[in-house]
Design a protein around this motif. Structure first.
Motif, PDB file in Angstrom:
ATOM      1  N   GLY A  73       9.875 -19.998   9.164  1.00  0.00           N
ATOM      2  CA  GLY A  73       8.601 -19.870   8.845  1.00  0.00           C
ATOM      3  C   GLY A  73       8.220 -18.292   8.772  1.00  0.00           C
ATOM      4  O   GLY A  73       8.953 -17.547   9.367  1.00  0.00           O
ATOM      5  N   PHE A  74       7.244 -17.795   8.051  1.00  0.00           N
ATOM      6  CA  PHE A  74       6.754 -16.625   7.883  1.00  0.00           C
ATOM      7  C   PHE A  74       5.232 -16.420   7.829  1.00  0.00           C
ATOM      8  O   PHE A  74       4.647 -17.220   7.149  1.00  0.00           O
ATOM      9  N   ASP A  75       4.722 -15.526   8.669  1.00  0.00           N
ATOM     10  CA  ASP A  75       3.333 -15.296   8.585  1.00  0.00           C
ATOM     11  C   ASP A  75       2.857 -13.662   8.803  1.00  0.00           C
ATOM     12  O   ASP A  75       2.998 -13.356   9.990  1.00  0.00           O
ATOM     13  N   LEU A  76       2.446 -12.983   7.884  1.00  0.00           N
ATOM     14  CA  LEU A  76       1.950 -11.746   7.772  1.00  0.00           C
ATOM     15  C   LEU A  76       0.910 -11.539   8.821  1.00  0.00           C
ATOM     16  O   LEU A  76      -0.254 -12.283   8.420  1.00  0.00           O
ATOM     17  N   VAL A  77       0.817 -10.588   9.706  1.00  0.00           N
ATOM     18  CA  VAL A  77      -0.292 -10.521  10.553  1.00  0.00           C
ATOM     19  C   VAL A  77      -1.077  -9.379  10.194  1.00  0.00           C
ATOM     20  O   VAL A  77      -2.250  -9.243   9.863  1.00  0.00           O
ATOM     21  N   SER A  78      -0.414  -8.099  10.140  1.00  0.00           N
ATOM     22  CA  SER A  78      -1.068  -6.906   9.746  1.00  0.00           C
ATOM     23  C   SER A  78      -0.037  -5.872   9.046  1.00  0.00           C
ATOM     24  O   SER A  78       0.900  -5.669   9.217  1.00  0.00           O
ATOM     25  N   VAL A  79      -0.534  -5.103   8.278  1.00  0.00           N
ATOM     26  CA  VAL A  79      -0.037  -3.825   7.648  1.00  0.00           C
ATOM     27  C   VAL A  79      -0.913  -2.663   7.764  1.00  0.00           C
ATOM     28  O   VAL A  79      -1.947  -2.455   7.431  1.00  0.00           O
ATOM     29  N   GLN A  80      -0.388  -1.618   8.257  1.00  0.00           N
ATOM     30  CA  GLN A  80      -1.073  -0.251   8.457  1.00  0.00           C
ATOM     31  C   GLN A  80      -0.031   0.844   7.980  1.00  0.00           C
ATOM     32  O   GLN A  80       1.064   0.773   7.977  1.00  0.00           O
ATOM     33  N   ARG A  81      -0.811   1.998   7.384  1.00  0.00           N
ATOM     34  CA  ARG A  81      -0.082   3.077   7.120  1.00  0.00           C
ATOM     35  C   ARG A  81      -1.053   4.086   7.715  1.00  0.00           C
ATOM     36  O   ARG A  81      -2.181   4.231   7.509  1.00  0.00           O
ATOM     37  N   ASN A  82      -0.256   4.865   8.726  1.00  0.00           N
ATOM     38  CA  ASN A  82      -0.890   6.027   9.340  1.00  0.00           C
ATOM     39  C   ASN A  82      -2.146   5.565  10.012  1.00  0.00           C
ATOM     40  O   ASN A  82      -3.122   6.326  10.181  1.00  0.00           O
ATOM     41  N   GLY A  83      -2.238   4.450  10.842  1.00  0.00           N
ATOM     42  CA  GLY A  83      -3.051   3.919  11.501  1.00  0.00           C
ATOM     43  C   GLY A  83      -4.224   3.024  10.875  1.00  0.00           C
ATOM     44  O   GLY A  83      -5.260   2.731  11.574  1.00  0.00           O
ATOM     45  N   THR A  84      -4.201   3.035   9.615  1.00  0.00           N
ATOM     46  CA  THR A  84      -5.121   2.390   8.705  1.00  0.00           C
ATOM     47  C   THR A  84      -4.654   1.131   7.927  1.00  0.00           C
ATOM     48  O   THR A  84      -3.653   0.988   7.661  1.00  0.00           O
ATOM     49  N   ASP A  85      -5.499   0.144   7.913  1.00  0.00           N
ATOM     50  CA  ASP A  85      -4.954  -1.116   7.253  1.00  0.00           C
ATOM     51  C   ASP A  85      -4.601  -0.543   5.856  1.00  0.00           C
ATOM     52  O   ASP A  85      -5.483   0.287   5.391  1.00  0.00           O
ATOM     53  N   GLU A  86      -3.619  -1.093   5.493  1.00  0.00           N
ATOM     54  CA  GLU A  86      -2.962  -0.807   3.970  1.00  0.00           C
ATOM     55  C   GLU A  86      -2.960  -1.924   3.175  1.00  0.00           C
ATOM     56  O   GLU A  86      -2.462  -2.867   3.511  1.00  0.00           O
ATOM     57  N   PRO A  87      -3.338  -1.767   1.682  1.00  0.00           N
ATOM     58  CA  PRO A  87      -3.314  -2.674   0.991  1.00  0.00           C
ATOM     59  C   PRO A  87      -1.904  -3.324   0.755  1.00  0.00           C
ATOM     60  O   PRO A  87      -1.029  -2.307   0.899  1.00  0.00           O
ATOM     61  N   HIS A  88      -1.440  -4.609   0.539  1.00  0.00           N
ATOM     62  CA  HIS A  88      -0.320  -5.229   0.435  1.00  0.00           C
ATOM     63  C   HIS A  88      -0.299  -6.488  -0.070  1.00  0.00           C
ATOM     64  O   HIS A  88      -1.427  -7.189  -0.389  1.00  0.00           O
ATOM     65  N   GLN A  89       0.841  -6.831  -0.455  1.00  0.00           N
ATOM     66  CA  GLN A  89       1.008  -8.401  -0.952  1.00  0.00           C
ATOM     67  C   GLN A  89       2.245  -8.718  -0.508  1.00  0.00           C
ATOM     68  O   GLN A  89       3.229  -8.049  -0.339  1.00  0.00           O
ATOM     69  N   VAL A  90       2.538 -10.161  -0.454  1.00  0.00           N
ATOM     70  CA  VAL A  90       3.692 -10.794  -0.056  1.00  0.00           C
ATOM     71  C   VAL A  90       4.165 -11.793  -1.143  1.00  0.00           C
ATOM     72  O   VAL A  90       3.383 -12.652  -1.749  1.00  0.00           O
ATOM     73  N   ASN A  91       5.301 -11.345  -1.635  1.00  0.00           N
ATOM     74  CA  ASN A  91       6.008 -12.089  -2.661  1.00  0.00           C
ATOM     75  C   ASN A  91       7.094 -13.052  -1.988  1.00  0.00           C
ATOM     76  O   ASN A  91       8.079 -12.447  -1.378  1.00  0.00           O
ATOM     77  N   SER A  92       7.082 -14.432  -2.454  1.00  0.00           N
ATOM     78  CA  SER A  92       8.390 -15.172  -1.808  1.00  0.00           C
ATOM     79  C   SER A  92       9.405 -15.382  -2.865  1.00  0.00           C
ATOM     80  O   SER A  92       9.016 -15.309  -3.988  1.00  0.00           O
ATOM     81  N   SER A  93      10.404 -15.638  -2.221  1.00  0.00           N
ATOM     82  CA  SER A  93      11.782 -15.848  -3.215  1.00  0.00           C
ATOM     83  C   SER A  93      12.299 -16.840  -2.442  1.00  0.00           C
ATOM     84  O   SER A  93      12.225 -17.339  -1.362  1.00  0.00           O
TER      85      SER A  93
END
Length: 166
Positions: A73-93
């Motif tokens: 299983g996989f659950d993304l909790v957070s993504v940051q760049r230089n201490g700030t939330d960063e736009p992202h997306q998760v693609n499954s394969s």
């Protein structure tokens, strides 16, 4: 004449090599068999391969004792760049997920950037009669850039200790 032609080139700052400076992974195991993974990835971006951000591939397929292939299983909790939330997306394969970090229409400024990715994953601890096992590839294998320093720290549940590691 040659000196006049080469002088401007000599005065340009030396370009830093695009690379992963540090990859630090903390893998916190839970008694239910899940892991909370925190990855801190410090990169030197020069606009060649790291133009808009980075991606992180997380493999989720594993072979069970029976030989059957199963999926964690996989659950993304957070993504940051230089201490700030960063736009992202998760693609499954078929084999896992790819976390795309950054924005398609925004170029990163050249220089150092630090990414922090936190995710939970299940079915990563194998339970045996004599001992349990965490088998984890801390950095993954998909990087085309050199990783200068990689560190993995495994945090076990309270009251447990490691018998062996490689």
């Amino acid at each position: 004449l040659l000196a006049l032609v080469l002088l401007p080139v000599a005065l340009l700052p030396a370009a830093a090599a695009e690379r992963i400076i540090r990859f630090t992974s903390t893998i916190a195991a839970s008694t239910d068999g899940s892991l909370r993974v925190t990855e801190v990835i410090e990169v030197e971006a020069e606009g060649r391969e790291i133009r808009r951000g980075i991606f992180r591939d997380v493999p989720l397929l594993f072979k069970m004792d029976s030989g059957r292939i199963a999926r964690a299983g996989f659950d993304l909790v957070s993504v940051q760049r230089n201490g700030t939330d960063e736009p992202h997306q998760v693609n499954s394969s078929d084999s896992g997920v790819r976390i795309l970090i950054g924005q398609e229409d925004v170029l990163l400024p050249a220089g150092r950037h630090t990414y922090r990715i936190v995710y939970d994953t299940t079915r990563q601890i194998r339970f045996f009669a004599e001992a349990d096992e965490i088998y984890w590839n801390a950095t993954g294998n998909e990087w085309s850039l050199p990783i200068e320093q990689a560190t993995a720290r495994v945090v076990l549940p309270q009251g447990t200790s490691a018998l062996d590691w490689t």
